[in-house]
Structures are given as C-alpha cells and as structure tokens.
Enzyme design. Structure first.
Site, PDB file in Angstrom:
ATOM      1  N   SER A 142      10.761   0.104  -0.719  1.00  0.00           N
ATOM      2  CA  SER A 142      10.033  -1.111  -0.364  1.00  0.00           C
ATOM      3  C   SER A 142      10.633  -1.605   0.934  1.00  0.00           C
ATOM      4  CB  SER A 142      10.236  -2.148  -1.467  1.00  0.00           C
ATOM      5  OG  SER A 142       9.951  -3.449  -0.998  1.00  0.00           O
ATOM      6  N   TYR A 155      15.080  -7.512  -7.153  1.00  0.00           N
ATOM      7  CA  TYR A 155      14.102  -6.548  -6.637  1.00  0.00           C
ATOM      8  C   TYR A 155      14.685  -5.819  -5.423  1.00  0.00           C
ATOM      9  CZ  TYR A 155       9.557  -4.572  -5.490  1.00  0.00           C
ATOM     10  OH  TYR A 155       8.537  -3.699  -5.262  1.00  0.00           O
TER      11      TYR A 155
END
Lengths: 287, 288
Positions: A142, A155
């Site tokens: 990501s 995250y």
C-alpha cells in the site's frame, strides 16, 4: 507473449469474495487460470466462485489461523492437482481512525494479525507448492508501506512489514525459479476504504485526508483496475507494481522525501487539530 | 544547550541487562537520569542496575506480556514519581539464518512477537506518562527496516513495522509536546549479532558483503549514539551515522540491489544452503 502465461495455472486468492480479491480472481479466471476463492465466510466464498465461473471454487478459511490455511491449500491441491499462485490479499482496516495511543489495543493487534501475520500464513502454506512449480506469491502493499501511518498505524505497520516480507521472499525464491511480488495500491474504491473513510464517524476519515493530502493523491481507482494490476504483475513476474502509477515515483523518493514530509506533519496545525479531534472522540467513546 | 536535558529525568529501557540496552541505561544515568533496567530475568536486571549506580532499579518484565509492561511502568512511576523517556529496545533474532520456507513457524512468530508486538506493548504502557510529561518514546529499529531481509525475514518484517510505528507516533505525539524517535543500528557487537554471525552460514554472508558494511561498533558506541539522539529529540538516530545516506537513497537503491541479489550466483548458492539445512527450533533471548 507474457513472461508468465496464466492459462492452465492454479491460483488461490485470499479475501477473494469481494473487492480487489474478487476482481483478481475473476480476471485470473478470464485468463484461463483455475481459481480458489478464499474468504472468512465459506458461503460468500462459494457464491463468489459461482459468479466467476466453472474453474472457480470457494473455500472458507481464516488467514490468522495457520492450520486453516494449510488445510485450504491442501483442498486446492486436492481439487486442481497443485497450486501455482497465491495472492495474499485479505486485509482489514482499523475500525476507528485514531491515534495509536487511543485505539483499543485489541483493534490495533487484530489489524496486524490479519494483514501481516495473515499474509505470512498464506505465504507459508503456499510456499511448498509455489516453489516446486516455479510459481508466484503476490503481496498487497500500500502507499502506507512507506507514507506516514499517522491515525492508521496498525495498517501502515502491517503494510510496511508485508513489503519487507515480499522483497525478502523474492530473493529467497529466485534460485528456485519462483518469485514474489509486492503490488502497491493507493485508494481503491472497496468496502474497506468506503467503510473506514466515508461511513465511520460521519466520514471523518475522508474529511481528514482531504485536509492534509492534495486531491491527486486521493483519487480512488476501481476494484477492476486493481485486479488488473495484480494480473499484469503476475504475467510480468514484476517485483513491484504501483497503481496509480504516480506512487512509483513517491516510493523511489521515499528515503529523501519522508524525513521532510514527516517533519512538516510534526509542525502542521491542521494535523494537530485533527489529532485533538480524534483523541477527544476516542475519550468520549471510552466514557 | 541541548534540546532535551536528561538530568533529573526518568527513563525506562527494555532489554537492558546487556548490550545496547545496558549501555543506553548506563549512559543516561551518567547524564543524571534515573533509570529502570527492564529485562526478562529479574536477577540479571537487578545486577545490571547495581552496576549502573544509585539511581538505577532493575525490573523483571516480558515485553510479550502487556500486563507485565503496565505493571513495570506503574512500578517506575511509584519509585521515581513518573516516566519521561521509554526506550523499546528488547529484541531477539532467529537462532540462525534460514529461509522463510524452512524456518519453523513458531520461531518466525516468536521473533515477530518480541520484536514488533513487544515494542507496541512497551509503547502502550509508556505513552500515558510520556504524553503527560512531554517526554520521549524511542523505538529501536534496525537497518533491516530497509535492507533486504533475505534469510532473516521475521526480523526484517518486524523492524520495518517498528520504523513505521515510530514515524506515525512522532506525528501523533507532536501536538502534545512529546515525541517519538526511531533508532537504527547496523552491526553492533552484541550477543544477538555474535550468535547470528558465528555460524557456518554467516561465513558466506560475510563473503557477500564488503568489510566496511560488516564493521561492528561496540554497544557503548551504540548507546552513546542513542543518548545523543534523545538529547536532540532527533526523529531518526543512525549508528553508524553513514547508514543515514543508505536510508535516504533506499527508494532508488533497493530495487537495484534487490534485483542484483536475485541473479547473483553467490547469493543463490547461499540460499540453496539455507534451504537445505534443517533448522533448530527456539530463539534465544538477547539484549541486542
């Protein structure tokens, strides 16, 4: 002619019932691969497999359970005679956008368990087959693998770890003729992104990001485009792939830019206001 | 004038009975701080504290146990009246270099548990005090946060995560007048590194790297670098300092180095060796 022909290959996609995982599975199937759609809920996994087509089947398994993942891979091998490709896609976002200090500890750890340990279990379960067949493992990185993880620390921590795992595995698999890739996405229009940014807390996440990021970095891509990026990375055996492509340059410059961007964030009044806001909301939830 | 004067402050250092942790605690004490030396073994922690001096206490604590970490911080607060600086240093390495394919699953998760979740638990336990006193949270990462983790995946994965945690925390703590820093060490002459490098397979790893890259610094030098970083409230603390440049170039250099590793004959031979070797289960605790 792609470097790696997907026709006739067997692929396993975790978190395959919806979003990016579903699109990856669907498009792999279109290229002639047999696909195992793995998801937490066996019913949803089977339904997704039915929508995909004849060479798809659904498996219910939890990526945080290593034994369950070993059993899932065994089921795929039993069904299709082997496994060439594992896409470690399953992932969750923290239920609350808040600081590491005020996030419930179970929520923080759960995100790391699913996103990072889950990717590890998927890789571990798939490695014997993948290395034997010169196959591939895809990890979903990501922009949070390298952008500051403020207000989304579990995250970002898990995506930074996944990137390190993918890079190391690629080096380890090279002598076997197998490979690993890290596919990085910005914002994809998935349930995960819509829930955590648009829906929760009256859309606070989206508003916060709008205040601190330029619009071109907030553009969302479709799940179809994300699935296509995974398929392309597999066909090219690419070490890494970025969608939207602009993130490739930000990744290349990360070592130089992150210290500057991080410092700017330390002194940014808008960010300070947002931190106070989310921490006040977290305190209210606790009270 | 230093940005942050350690004199009169209270510091907690995990994994402090030996190595970098011990040296950091010792040198902070020399600067006038009171220090809590935390380690797995109560006896070793107390002994280390005695060697450090009068304003040092030893605490037993396992960073994989959140309640033990809360209790440790509570004890520091009771003894010294508060906590200003927490250094999440405790870490272990896998027992020997091994590929992700053939390391035992338990060992992989144990390294991850201590090196990443242990840091997280230390952070959670210390933050209320750190925020209240505008103090500092130091997380110990490694050059493995950005160097390829081949043969050492759980360590590299954990250290990449620790770096991200520290960076995120720094932004989140800034509005409170508190701060977080990430410390990166290269090869330090600790038991962790000695254990790892004194194996047969490491001979080949050494062959793959130039001598200057493998030069070990002493724990005293590592501790001095860390203490200086605390005094400066530096966001990033690199020891040796030249790793700063490798880190700055990581986005450009890593893709090239990673590709070279894939095709390099000696690297491939090393991986085949590691793949072929059976693996002992169970990491050793270390103060690295």
């Amino acid at each position: 002619m792609p470097a790696y022909d997907l026709n006739g290959k067997v692929a396993l996609v975790t978190g395959g019932a919806r979003g990016i995982g579903f699109e990856a599975a669907r498009q792999l199937h279109l290229r002639g691969a047999s696909v195992a759609v793995l998801d937490l809920d066996a019913g949803e996994a089977r339904e997704a497999a039915e929508r995909i087509g004849a060479r798809a089947f659904g498996v219910g398994a939890d990526v945080t359970d290593e034994g369950g993942m070993l059993a899932a891979v065994a089921a795929v091998v039993d069904r299709f005679g082997g496994l060439d490709i594992a896409v470690a896609n399953a992932g969750i976002a923290p239920p609350t956008v808040t600081t590491a200090r005020t996030m419930p500890a179970e929520e923080w750890k759960r995100v790391v368990d699913v996103n990072l340990i889950g990717a590890w279990h998927t890789a571990r379960a798939a490695l014997p087959q993948v290395s034997e067949r010169g196959g591939q493992i895809v990890f979903i990185g990501s922009i949070y693998s390298f952008a500051n993880g403020m207000l989304a620390s579990p995250y970002a921590v898990s995506k930074a770890g996944v990137e390190a795992l993918g890079r190391a595995l690629r080096a380890e698999l090279a002598p076997l003729g197998a490979s690993a890739s890290v596919v990085y996405f910005g914002w994809v229009d998935t349930d995960l992104v819509r829930d955590s940014l648009d829906r929760r807390d009256g859309g606070r996440g989206a508003r916060i990001l709008g205040e601190i990021l330029p619009a071109f970095l907030l553009k969302r891509i479709t799940t179809e485009a994300a699935g296509a990026a995974i398929v392309r990375a597999l066909e090219e055996r690419a070490p890494r792939s970025f969608t939207p492509a602009v993130w490739r340059y930000l990744s290349a410059l990360r070592g130089l830019m992150n210290p500057l961007l991080d410092r700017r964030m330390d002194n940014d009044a808008a960010i300070a206001a947002v931190v106070s806001e989310v921490e006040a909301a977290a305190a209210e939830r606790l009270a | 004038m230093l940005a942050y004067d350690l004199n009169g402050k209270v510091a907690l250092v995990t994994g402090a009975a030996r190595g970098i942790g011990f040296e950091t605690a010792r040198q902070m004490h020399l600067r006038g701080a009171s220090v809590a030396v935390l380690d797995l073994d109560a006896g070793e922690a107390r002994e280390a504290a005695e060697r450090i001096g009068s304003r040092a206490i030893g605490l037993a604590g396992d960073v994989t146990d959140q309640n033990a970490m809360f209790a440790a911080v509570a004890e520091v607060v009771e003894k010294f009246g508060g906590l200003d600086v927490a250094i999440a240093n405790a870490g272990i390495a896998q027992k020997q270099f091994a590929t992700a394919r053939n390391i035992s699953g338990e060992e992989w998760e144990r390294v991850f548990e201590v090196d990443l979740l242990g840091v997280w638990r230390t952070v959670r336990a210390a933050l209320p005090q750190i925020v209240e006193r505008r103090g500092q949270m130091i997380v110990v990462s490694s050059v493995y946060a950005f160097a390829n983790g081949m043969g050492n995946t759980p360590y590299a994965v954990a250290k990449a995560g620790v770096e991200m945690l520290g960076r995120s925390l720094r932004v989140e703590l800034a509005p409170h007048g508190a701060s977080a820093s990430v410390a990166y060490f290269g090869w330090v002459d600790t038991r962790l590194v000695q254990d790892a490098m004194d194996q047969e397979s490491s001979g080949r790893i050494k062959e793959l790297s130039p001598d200057w890259l493998l030069k070990r610094i002493t724990p005293a030098e590592a501790g001095a670098g860390l203490v200086r970083g605390v005094e400066e409230r530096a966001p990033r603390i690199f020891v040796p300092k030249w790793w700063r440049y490798v880190s700055a170039l990581r986005g450009i250099v890593n893709p090239l180095l990673d590709r070279r590793m894939e095709s390099d004959a000696r690297t491939r031979a090393l991986i085949r060796d590691l793949d072929a070797k059976s693996v002992d289960v169970g990491p050793k605790p270390s103060a690295g």
